[in-house]
Design a protein around this motif. Sequence first.
Motif, PDB file in Angstrom:
ATOM      1  N   GLU A   1      11.163  16.893  11.533  1.00  0.00           N
ATOM      2  CA  GLU A   1      11.084  17.910  10.487  1.00  0.00           C
ATOM      3  C   GLU A   1       9.836  18.788  10.639  1.00  0.00           C
ATOM      4  O   GLU A   1       9.745  19.836  10.039  1.00  0.00           O
TER       5      GLU A   1
ATOM      6  N   ASP B   1       0.828  -1.208   0.000  1.00  0.00           N
ATOM      7  CA  ASP B   1       0.000   0.000   0.000  1.00  0.00           C
ATOM      8  C   ASP B   1       0.862   1.258   0.000  1.00  0.00           C
ATOM      9  O   ASP B   1       0.602   2.208  -0.727  1.00  0.00           O
TER      10      ASP B   1
ATOM     11  N   ASP C   1      10.377  12.276  12.879  1.00  0.00           N
ATOM     12  CA  ASP C   1       9.415  13.276  12.452  1.00  0.00           C
ATOM     13  C   ASP C   1       9.769  14.686  12.912  1.00  0.00           C
ATOM     14  O   ASP C   1       8.972  15.584  12.852  1.00  0.00           O
TER      15      ASP C   1
ATOM     16  N   LEU D   1       2.331   2.007  -3.314  1.00  0.00           N
ATOM     17  CA  LEU D   1       1.378   2.536  -4.300  1.00  0.00           C
ATOM     18  C   LEU D   1       0.828   3.906  -3.940  1.00  0.00           C
ATOM     19  O   LEU D   1       0.525   4.699  -4.819  1.00  0.00           O
ATOM     20  N   THR D   2       0.675   4.183  -2.646  1.00  0.00           N
ATOM     21  CA  THR D   2      -0.009   5.423  -2.271  1.00  0.00           C
ATOM     22  C   THR D   2       0.879   6.389  -1.512  1.00  0.00           C
ATOM     23  O   THR D   2       0.546   7.550  -1.366  1.00  0.00           O
ATOM     24  N   GLY D   3       2.008   5.907  -1.016  1.00  0.00           N
ATOM     25  CA  GLY D   3       2.906   6.795  -0.277  1.00  0.00           C
ATOM     26  C   GLY D   3       2.606   6.912   1.202  1.00  0.00           C
ATOM     27  O   GLY D   3       3.389   7.457   1.940  1.00  0.00           O
ATOM     28  N   PHE D   4       1.465   6.416   1.669  1.00  0.00           N
ATOM     29  CA  PHE D   4       1.232   6.589   3.098  1.00  0.00           C
ATOM     30  C   PHE D   4       1.428   5.299   3.869  1.00  0.00           C
ATOM     31  O   PHE D   4       1.317   4.213   3.343  1.00  0.00           O
ATOM     32  N   ARG D   5       1.726   5.474   5.151  1.00  0.00           N
ATOM     33  CA  ARG D   5       2.046   4.346   6.010  1.00  0.00           C
ATOM     34  C   ARG D   5       0.887   4.041   6.934  1.00  0.00           C
ATOM     35  O   ARG D   5       0.316   4.936   7.530  1.00  0.00           O
ATOM     36  N   SER D   6       0.626   2.762   7.117  1.00  0.00           N
ATOM     37  CA  SER D   6      -0.377   2.350   8.091  1.00  0.00           C
ATOM     38  C   SER D   6       0.211   2.560   9.483  1.00  0.00           C
ATOM     39  O   SER D   6       1.420   2.734   9.645  1.00  0.00           O
TER      40      SER D   6
ATOM     41  N   GLU E   1       0.544   0.363  11.769  1.00  0.00           N
ATOM     42  CA  GLU E   1       1.446  -0.759  12.084  1.00  0.00           C
ATOM     43  C   GLU E   1       2.845  -0.481  11.525  1.00  0.00           C
ATOM     44  O   GLU E   1       3.859  -0.762  12.162  1.00  0.00           O
TER      45      GLU E   1
END
Lengths: 248, 391
Positions: free
Chosen positions: A233, A54, A231, A57-62, A64
Amino acid sequence: MKILSVTTSLSEDSSTLKLADRILSAAAAAGEEQGWTVETDHVNIRTLTTSLTDMTLTGFRSEELEEAFAKVAEADAIVTVTPVYKVAPVGVHTLFWQLIDDKALAGTPVLIGATGGTPRHSLAADSMLRPVLSYLKGLVVPTSVFAATDDWGSAEGGRSLGGRIRQAAEELVALTVSMRGLAVTEAGHASDAEADHATGAEAGHATGAEAGGFSVTEAGRPGARSRRGVDDEFDPELITPFAQLLQG
Amino acid sequence: MELGIFTIGDVTTDPTNGTTVSEHQRIKNTVELAKKAEEVGLDVFATGQHHNPPFVAPANPPILLANIAAQTQTLRLSTATTLITTTDPVRIAEDYSYAQHLSEGRISLIMGRGNTGPVYPWFGKDIRSGIPLAVENYNLLYRLWRERNLDWEGRFRTPLGGFTVTPWPLDDVPPFVWHGSIRSPEIAEQAAYYGDGFFHNNIFWPTSHTARMVQLYRQRYEYYGHGAARQAIVGLGGQVFMRKNSQDAVREFRPYFDNAPVYGHGPSLEDFSTQTPLTVGSPQQVIERTLSFREWAGDYQRQLFLIDHAGLPQKTVLEQLDLLGEEVIPVLRKEFAKNRPADVPDAPTHESLVARHRAGRDPIPGGGEGSRAHADRLAREAEAETGVNRK
């Protein structure tokens, strides 16, 4: 000392998981022998496979995946074990390391392990995973551990595997200790809490005044600070002021 | 609060019947959509800017927006986003001040960088300079709209000598600018520096991440002295598909979701709905989800919905607009107004910007006297001064 196993175990009780467990306990033993309190933890990449595709394909992290990446960033040392398919680490294992933040592994000692059907796969992880981990500025120990079917099947193979595991685990612990810049106290014990305390505001006092105690300095832990909190940044106190961006 | 829709103008084959509309039809559909948005009571229509298939309709936003302006009376028109990296700032300045005149000040812009590497060299640029391009080009655009006879020199375009934008912005007040970014803190910082708005498309990423970006912008907005953090100008996107009955919505939207450009063939509709603000269900569910944005973003100024992509038929999209206009927007207006502190500004309009300008209250880039940024600058200068004296 926190040692984290990041392992791809494709079945419930795989030989890959067995190898990871053996390496972890060897590393824990090596650490404890030197007076460290060792905590171990596991991330099984199998449980993150859908999240990894995922993210591709989408760049975002679940959530988990965020948790797993955070565990890597917080670990003092990593053991990463993968099954080998067609003379290459299995794709999802490599994908995990390809998607993690650039800073998450920087300065952290890593031990590579791999399993395969025959000894002909033995350099697969070294030739393919080591460059990825080096790119991430992980400090990969010289010895990696490969276990083929032969190693599990015979007494001789088992003895030899045990030797390789001990060797690699000792390298991992030695590197971790030197990276943390921590000498073990005379009492023979140093905890993470004390180490963190000593690098705080009173670091100068702790190191200067008590010769023979902690020999901790900020410089003695290269990378340790910079990789904490991937994070950062988004911290308003740490971002590059716009006037500086404007100057180019 | 401004409520509206934004489009990326993709020409995508309808996965349920294999039909693909022509570019011509897609462009006409987009105009029809904007006109209908005004009819059903939305405030804003916004279009992306793209130069690569399948995103066809928004190849030239100023032309599209001027055409829509001619056929509407009150609808506010925006870009979402204008490619500040690959479009010449001089072109942007003239196109949009012209559109501003034609539309009687109904134009605003959201700046974006564009994330498709190959597009950059088509316009003589390089994606590796994405952030520096956004920084320099916007700074030039900002000055073009405020300084006559401008002399300018920079890294990315030929110098300007004694240039004045024509036409000059309406009533001496440039269109309001938002800066859009999904994950670059530099852009949140840029928006805060100028006292401009910050827009997050709020489509692909979890709200926990979006909240951090918005929070960073708000804190820096306050640092630069443009107002308190809660008064910063925040816009959010969102993506919805509605039917009266939520199961119908899920059943009908699933094939479009599964085959959508960008995220199709990835996560399931259910996972994506949990992890991102996508809402597929009844109007009531859309209302509840949208109102929840305020919990992590604070009181904000602009909400845009994506409703027309992934090959959805025009008829379906127009029905979505009806549902938005009849059932969703009136409730959102009422609910968003509740408990909204009186000192949180509404979305800027041409009229409010003119009033601000005439009152001499335009934001000072980088922070004027009384701001923390200003105090920090003075402190740094004093420190440098002491250093010189010691020598």
